[in-house]
Write a protein that holds these residues in place. Structure first.
Motif, short mmCIF file in Angstrom:
data_model
loop_
_atom_site.label_atom_id
_atom_site.label_comp_id
_atom_site.label_asym_id
_atom_site.label_seq_id
_atom_site.Cartn_x
_atom_site.Cartn_y
_atom_site.Cartn_z
N UNK A 1 0.65 -1.33 -0.16
CA UNK A 1 -0.13 -0.36 0.06
C UNK A 1 0.94 1.08 0.69
N UNK A 2 1.99 1.29 0.59
CA UNK A 2 2.95 2.37 1.25
C UNK A 2 3.67 2.22 -0.55
N UNK A 3 3.75 1.71 -1.08
CA UNK A 3 4.52 1.64 -2.61
C UNK A 3 3.71 2.44 -3.69
N UNK A 4 2.27 2.03 -3.40
CA UNK A 4 1.17 2.31 -4.31
C UNK A 4 0.54 3.68 -4.42
N UNK A 5 1.52 4.29 -3.21
CA UNK A 5 0.38 5.91 -2.93
C UNK A 5 1.52 6.65 -3.82
N UNK A 6 2.43 6.71 -3.72
CA UNK A 6 3.62 7.67 -4.60
C UNK A 6 3.78 7.20 -5.86
N UNK A 7 4.07 6.11 -6.10
CA UNK A 7 4.09 5.13 -7.05
C UNK A 7 2.58 5.99 -8.24
N UNK A 8 1.48 5.66 -7.38
CA UNK A 8 -0.14 6.17 -8.76
C UNK A 8 0.04 8.06 -8.23
N UNK A 9 0.74 8.36 -7.64
CA UNK A 9 0.69 9.98 -7.46
C UNK A 9 -0.93 10.99 -6.15
#
Length: 274
Positions: free
Chosen positions: A36-44
């Motif tokens: 979840x942490x990885x996806x939050x900045x990756x998806x903007x």
């Protein structure tokens, strides 16, 4: 294999399955958190300048492991934490035992305790700085004050939980005060004391990092402040993760110690550490 052996083996198998299930669920939870942490900045969803991806932070954490200064800062934090917790535990156990054993003192101090206990330790930071400056004793004052009440209240409950029939029986058999304390009060209060110390250890670590953040005492909290001032966001998150890992390790160690010391007590039988 006899039917009796099969019946005896089934509960052991179920206990083993439950013992593995909890750590696996814990690991799955951590993995889900990291994804979840990885996806939050990756998806903007949040700008990566303010929330770096988990892989960036974990990679920096691995690099920090080879830096001697990193371990020095961890050692400084643990030193403040350990000294503060030891002082608080000794003081709270001694004072709590005396107050708990004397009904007059318990009634006399009740209002004062209820007044002092809710005061946030961070409210004492200006006083600590005035008394000790920006030095380790100022942080210790904050840590000791916060963790003292965790242990003190548990000791009061533990001493008061002694069965009155057992107490009267011990008196009727002519046991001395020291013998009653050793054989009756201490075994009753020990589970409460261990719970208080475990809770106090977590609170002491929180207040240690807080004191390092606000008083600039050397340790991982001060590194976070310096990294924030320099705009080094990955380092800020790296040391926040380190603080979380320290809290997890402290909790596991104290649970293991608690299980070891209280292996005879029903409150810890069948309890999982992780």
């Amino acid at each position: 294999m006899t039917s009796a052996t099969l019946v005896a083996a089934r509960p052991r198998s179920r206990r083993s399955s439950r013992g593995l299930r909890k750590p696996l669920l814990g690991l799955a939870g951590i993995l889900g958190f990291l994804i979840t942490w990885q996806l939050i900045p990756t998806l903007g969803i949040i700008d990566a300048r303010y929330l770096p991806p988990a892989t960036t932070v974990l990679a920096q954490l691995v690099n920090e492991f080879s830096d001697l200064e990193f371990w020095r800062n961890v050692g400084r934090t643990l030193t403040t934490w350990g000294i503060g917790l030891a002082i608080a535990t000794l003081a709270a156990t001694a004072i709590g035992t005396v107050v708990g054993l004397v009904p007059f003192l318990r009634r006399l101090t009740h209002t004062t305790v209820e007044f002092l206990r809710p005061i946030p330790s961070v409210a004492l930071i200006p006083l600590a700085i005035l008394m000790f400056g920006f030095q380790m004793p100022a942080a210790l004052l904050i840590v000791v004050y916060a963790s003292f009440w965790q242990v003190f209240v548990q000791v009061l409950y533990g001493v008061a939980d002694v069965d009155t029939v057992a107490r009267d029986t011990a008196r009727s058999f002519g046991l001395s005060r020291a013998s009653r304390f050793r054989n009756l009060v201490l075994p009753t209060a020990l589970p409460y004391i261990m719970t208080g110390v475990r809770l106090g250890a977590a609170v002491a670590l929180i207040l240690t990092v807080t004191a390092e953040l606000l008083i600039a005492v050397p340790g991982i909290g001060r590194v976070i402040v310096f990294a924030r001032s320099a705009g080094d966001v990955p380092t800020v998150y790296t040391y926040v993760v380190v603080a979380g890992l320290l809290g997890l390790i402290v909790n596991i160690i104290f649970r293991l110690v608690e299980r070891r010391i209280l292996s005879w007590h029903q409150s810890v039988r069948g309890e999982d550490v992780v």
